[in-house]
Design a protein around this motif. Structure first.
Motif, short mmCIF file in Angstrom:
data_model
loop_
_atom_site.label_atom_id
_atom_site.label_comp_id
_atom_site.label_asym_id
_atom_site.label_seq_id
_atom_site.Cartn_x
_atom_site.Cartn_y
_atom_site.Cartn_z
N GLN A 101 0.83 -1.21 0.00
CA GLN A 101 0.00 0.00 0.00
C GLN A 101 0.86 1.26 0.00
O GLN A 101 0.51 2.27 -0.62
CB GLN A 101 -0.91 -0.01 1.24
CG GLN A 101 -1.88 1.15 1.32
CD GLN A 101 -2.70 1.09 2.60
OE1 GLN A 101 -2.15 0.96 3.69
NE2 GLN A 101 -4.01 1.14 2.47
N ASP A 102 2.00 1.20 0.68
CA ASP A 102 2.81 2.40 0.88
C ASP A 102 3.81 2.67 -0.24
O ASP A 102 4.56 3.65 -0.17
CB ASP A 102 3.58 2.29 2.21
CG ASP A 102 2.64 2.26 3.41
OD1 ASP A 102 1.47 2.63 3.25
OD2 ASP A 102 3.09 1.82 4.49
N CYS A 103 3.87 1.83 -1.26
CA CYS A 103 4.85 2.05 -2.32
C CYS A 103 4.15 2.55 -3.59
O CYS A 103 2.94 2.46 -3.73
CB CYS A 103 5.63 0.76 -2.62
SG CYS A 103 4.65 -0.53 -3.41
N GLY A 104 4.95 3.06 -4.49
CA GLY A 104 4.41 3.55 -5.75
C GLY A 104 4.13 2.41 -6.71
O GLY A 104 4.61 1.28 -6.53
N PRO A 105 3.34 2.67 -7.75
CA PRO A 105 2.98 1.61 -8.70
C PRO A 105 4.17 1.00 -9.41
O PRO A 105 4.14 -0.18 -9.78
CB PRO A 105 2.05 2.32 -9.69
CG PRO A 105 2.04 3.75 -9.35
CD PRO A 105 2.72 3.95 -8.05
N GLU A 106 5.27 1.76 -9.55
CA GLU A 106 6.44 1.19 -10.25
C GLU A 106 7.17 0.17 -9.38
O GLU A 106 7.84 -0.73 -9.90
CB GLU A 106 7.40 2.31 -10.66
CG GLU A 106 8.09 3.06 -9.53
CD GLU A 106 7.19 4.05 -8.80
OE1 GLU A 106 7.61 4.58 -7.76
OE2 GLU A 106 6.05 4.27 -9.29
N GLU A 107 7.05 0.28 -8.05
CA GLU A 107 7.72 -0.67 -7.15
C GLU A 107 6.85 -1.89 -6.84
O GLU A 107 7.37 -2.93 -6.45
CB GLU A 107 8.07 0.02 -5.82
CG GLU A 107 9.08 1.13 -5.90
CD GLU A 107 9.29 1.75 -4.53
OE1 GLU A 107 10.28 1.39 -3.87
OE2 GLU A 107 8.44 2.56 -4.11
#
Length: 311
Positions: A107-113
């Protein structure tokens, strides 16, 4: 004697419930009426209340039957069942805490990660197993280490998954699991897993080395925790003595110079210990010492000592 309906009313349950437990032999009947109807005595009410209490703990019917079947040792049977249940619930809760932390990590990361993190998390069980980490060290360590010495080292080197992990600890464990599960680069063009210091000439006794290293790491860990600069002292002497004893030689200035040349840093193991430190350290606190950080501190202390004597 009570009818099935009277017993159900006194116990605050349905007739269907009383019949269910009766049919399974958990609730003994006192007698049958002339018309073949079930009759129960006061002891059935006590038994039914005990059954309901056990079921309220989410004990399955077979477990309830096992407890009731040991009337001569009811307290002992109940203690065993409660202990088993607590272990099972603890395992379930640990799995849920790991899943919650893993979900927060995504949830806390960006879509690229997210795809990479999802792949890492998906490769582990919850909570994760440490078997792959132990296999890694068994390949890395020199052969012929006695089982007690190997177990003692693995206890130090293999981090236990935190019971209530932070998202960052989940990510570190997932990365460590992926690292030890993948192919490991060789140290040389020949097929050697171990570093040069693990491949000395004849007469090498690895059990003496790893017994001594454990003591040296313990002594150095307090220095690492207090952030003291690498220095001479008992920890360094214990460290060098472990290598000297394992080779059947004496701790001399010449031996220390030779040992310093063999104790080169290895990026593979450095990466392992960096991830281990993230796993075992509090999320918002200072890093806990690991055998790897203790080893680096001792190696730096040896190099500093040799530099002073050479000056």
């Amino acid at each position: 004697m009570w009818s099935i309906g009277e017993l159900a009313e006194r116990a605050g349950v349905t007739v269907k419930t009383v019949r269910f437990y009766s049919d399974r032999g958990l609730l003994p009947e006192g007698a049958r009426s002339a018309g073949g109807h079930r009759r129960y005595g006061p002891e059935a009410l006590d038994r039914l209340r005990l059954i309901r209490s056990l079921r309220s703990l989410d004990l399955p019917v077979p477990e309830v039957s096992r407890v009731l079947g040991r009337e001569d040792a009811l307290e002992e049977a109940l203690e065993e069942v409660v202990a088993d249940r607590l272990r099972e619930i603890g395992s379930r809760m640990a799995a849920l805490r790991w899943r919650e932390a893993a979900l927060r990590l995504l949830q806390d990361c960006g879509p690229e990660e997210r795809p990479d993190r999802l792949r890492l998390i998906g490769s582990m069980t919850t909570p994760p197993s440490t078997d792959a980490l132990a296999r890694f060290w068994r390949r890395w360590l020199p052969p012929r280490i006695p089982a007690p010495v190997l177990r003692a080292f693995l206890d130090r080197a293999v981090p236990e998954p935190p019971a209530d992990p932070a998202p960052g600890q989940v990510l570190a464990f997932a990365r460590l699991h992926a690292f030890v599960s993948g192919p490991c680069p060789r140290t040389t063009a020949t097929a050697h897993w171990q570093p040069a210091v693990h491949r000395p000439d004849g007469g090498y006794r690895p059990a003496l080395l790893y017994e001594g290293l454990g003591e040296a790491y313990d002594l150095a860990s307090s220095q690492v925790r207090d952030r003291r600069a690498p220095q001479d002292g008992e920890a360094l002497d214990c460290f060098v003595a472990a290598y000297a004893r394992s080779r059947g030689t004496r701790d001399t200035p010449a031996f220390r110079r030779r040992l310093s040349g063999q104790l080169a840093a290895d990026p593979r193991i450095d990466h392992y210990w960096d991830l281990t430190a993230e796993i075992v350290s509090p999320p918002s606190g200072p890093r806990e010492p690991t055998p790897g950080s203790a080893h680096d501190w001792l190696r730096a202390a040896l190099d500093a000592q040799l530099a002073r004597t050479a000056a």
